[in-house]
Structure formats: C-alpha cells, structure tokens
Design a protein around this motif. Structure first.
Motif, PDB file in Angstrom:
ATOM      1  N   GLU A  32       0.829  -1.200   0.000  1.00  0.00           N
ATOM      2  CA  GLU A  32       0.000   0.000   0.000  1.00  0.00           C
ATOM      3  C   GLU A  32       0.870   1.258   0.000  1.00  0.00           C
ATOM      4  O   GLU A  32       0.560   2.233  -0.688  1.00  0.00           O
ATOM      5  CB  GLU A  32      -0.931   0.001   1.212  1.00  0.00           C
ATOM      6  N   ALA A  33       1.965   1.231   0.749  1.00  0.00           N
ATOM      7  CA  ALA A  33       2.865   2.389   0.788  1.00  0.00           C
ATOM      8  C   ALA A  33       3.502   2.616  -0.573  1.00  0.00           C
ATOM      9  O   ALA A  33       3.643   3.764  -1.016  1.00  0.00           O
ATOM     10  CB  ALA A  33       3.929   2.190   1.858  1.00  0.00           C
ATOM     11  N   LEU A  34       3.890   1.538  -1.253  1.00  0.00           N
ATOM     12  CA  LEU A  34       4.499   1.674  -2.576  1.00  0.00           C
ATOM     13  C   LEU A  34       3.493   2.212  -3.594  1.00  0.00           C
ATOM     14  O   LEU A  34       3.842   3.040  -4.439  1.00  0.00           O
ATOM     15  CB  LEU A  34       5.075   0.335  -3.034  1.00  0.00           C
ATOM     16  N   GLU A  35       2.245   1.736  -3.512  1.00  0.00           N
ATOM     17  CA  GLU A  35       1.206   2.249  -4.408  1.00  0.00           C
ATOM     18  C   GLU A  35       0.972   3.737  -4.157  1.00  0.00           C
ATOM     19  O   GLU A  35       0.829   4.529  -5.093  1.00  0.00           O
ATOM     20  CB  GLU A  35      -0.091   1.464  -4.216  1.00  0.00           C
ATOM     21  N   TYR A  36       0.925   4.104  -2.891  1.00  0.00           N
ATOM     22  CA  TYR A  36       0.733   5.502  -2.525  1.00  0.00           C
ATOM     23  C   TYR A  36       1.900   6.346  -3.039  1.00  0.00           C
ATOM     24  O   TYR A  36       1.691   7.419  -3.601  1.00  0.00           O
ATOM     25  CB  TYR A  36       0.592   5.628  -1.006  1.00  0.00           C
ATOM     26  N   GLN A  37       3.120   5.836  -2.876  1.00  0.00           N
ATOM     27  CA  GLN A  37       4.305   6.551  -3.359  1.00  0.00           C
ATOM     28  C   GLN A  37       4.254   6.728  -4.869  1.00  0.00           C
ATOM     29  O   GLN A  37       4.604   7.785  -5.391  1.00  0.00           O
ATOM     30  CB  GLN A  37       5.586   5.801  -2.958  1.00  0.00           C
ATOM     31  N   GLN A  38       3.791   5.693  -5.574  1.00  0.00           N
ATOM     32  CA  GLN A  38       3.679   5.787  -7.033  1.00  0.00           C
ATOM     33  C   GLN A  38       2.662   6.867  -7.419  1.00  0.00           C
ATOM     34  O   GLN A  38       2.897   7.646  -8.344  1.00  0.00           O
ATOM     35  CB  GLN A  38       3.273   4.437  -7.624  1.00  0.00           C
TER      36      GLN A  38
END
Length: 183
Positions: free
Chosen positions: A126-132
């Motif tokens: 979820e953090a990586l998706e948010y960062q993207q």
C-alpha cells in the motif's frame, strides 16, 4: 543500599525509601500496561483485514506468547521490587532491562507469525502504491509548470547513451573505410 551501609533504622528514612520504591513500581506497572494496551490495539487493527483462518490463529498464538512474555516481565519486576523492599541492593537499571527485554521478546513473538508477515507485506504494498501515486502527481505538476521530471532526465540520458553508441559505431566504420582507402 550497599552491603557496607547499615540497614535503615530511621522510620522516616525507611518510609521515604518505600514511598519512592512504590512510586517507581507503580510508574513501571502503568507504563507496562500502557505499552501492552497499545501493542494489542495496533495488532488487532492490523489483523482486521486478515481473513485467512490460519493467519488469524497464528496471530492469536503470537499475541498470547507476547502476553505471556509481558506477564513474566511483570513477575520479574515484582520479585525484584520485593527484593529491594527486603533490603537487597537492586539497581533501577534492572527494571529498565526487564521491560526492554520483554518488549524485544514480545515483538519477536509477534513478528515471527505469518499474519505479521502478511500484514507487513500488505502495508508495504500500500505504501508503494501511494508513493507511485504521489510520484505521478508530482510529475504531472512539474510538467504543467514546464519543469523536467526525473523520468524526463532518465529518458534524455538513455537517448544520449544510444547516440554515443551509434557515434562510436559510425567512427569504427569510418576508421575501417579510411584504412581501406589508405591501402
């Protein structure tokens, strides 16, 4: 109190000592309960999204083991408090060490579960998706303001490397042609 000091014979001195020990023990116990409560609350919040029965069972087992670790630490702290009351020289650092070791052991009990691994993986995803999403929004904003983005610079760099590769190839061919003409 060290072994060379005489035992406390003054009742006021003894009362002050006992009052300080009781206050310290109460603070330690209160902090322990707060830490346990925060741990359990955050753990259950993380598990709300878990539906795999095996992971839930594993999570509860890890939580129970962590709770047992906290209870053992409480017992150790109580025993050391009683030792201090009975006149044994007990360093305050012992209490800190008891709780730090308990916190480390309790975390290890929980972190070794499949539920923790799954929850951590989900959180990272979820953090990586948010960062993207943030990166895409930043790129759009920079483009609209006329600035180059990291992606633009990388693309220019890749094109430059390709141009250099082609130039090197052309130079080699020219060198070969010049060699043939000179012969």
């Amino acid at each position: 109190m060290t072994e060379t000091e005489p035992p406390m014979t003054d009742p006021d001195q003894w009362n002050e000592f006992m009052q300080a020990m009781n206050q310290q023990f109460a603070r330690s116990l209160e902090q322990n309960v707060e830490a346990q409560t925060q741990f359990v609350e955050s753990w259950f919040e993380a598990l709300e999204s878990t539906t795999d029965p095996e992971q839930v069972g594993d999570a509860f087992e890890g939580t129970a083991n962590a709770y047992a670790t906290w209870m053992e630490a409480s017992q150790q702290a109580y025993e050391r408090s009683m030792d201090a009351i009975s006149g044994e020289d007990v360093e305050p650092e012992e209490f800190r060490d008891i709780w730090l070791n308990a916190a480390n052991e309790a975390f290890k009990e929980v972190a070794d579960t499949t539920a923790f691994a799954a929850t951590t993986g989900q959180t990272v995803e979820e953090a990586l998706e948010y960062q993207q999403q943030i990166d895409e929004l930043a790129d759009e904003t920079l483009h609209s303001l006329g600035f180059a983005t990291k992606r633009d610079v990388q693309e220019v760099g890749e094109r430059l490397v390709e141009v250099e590769r082609r130039q090197h190839s052309v130079e080699q061919k020219l060198d070969t042609i010049i060699e043939h003409l000179e012969e």
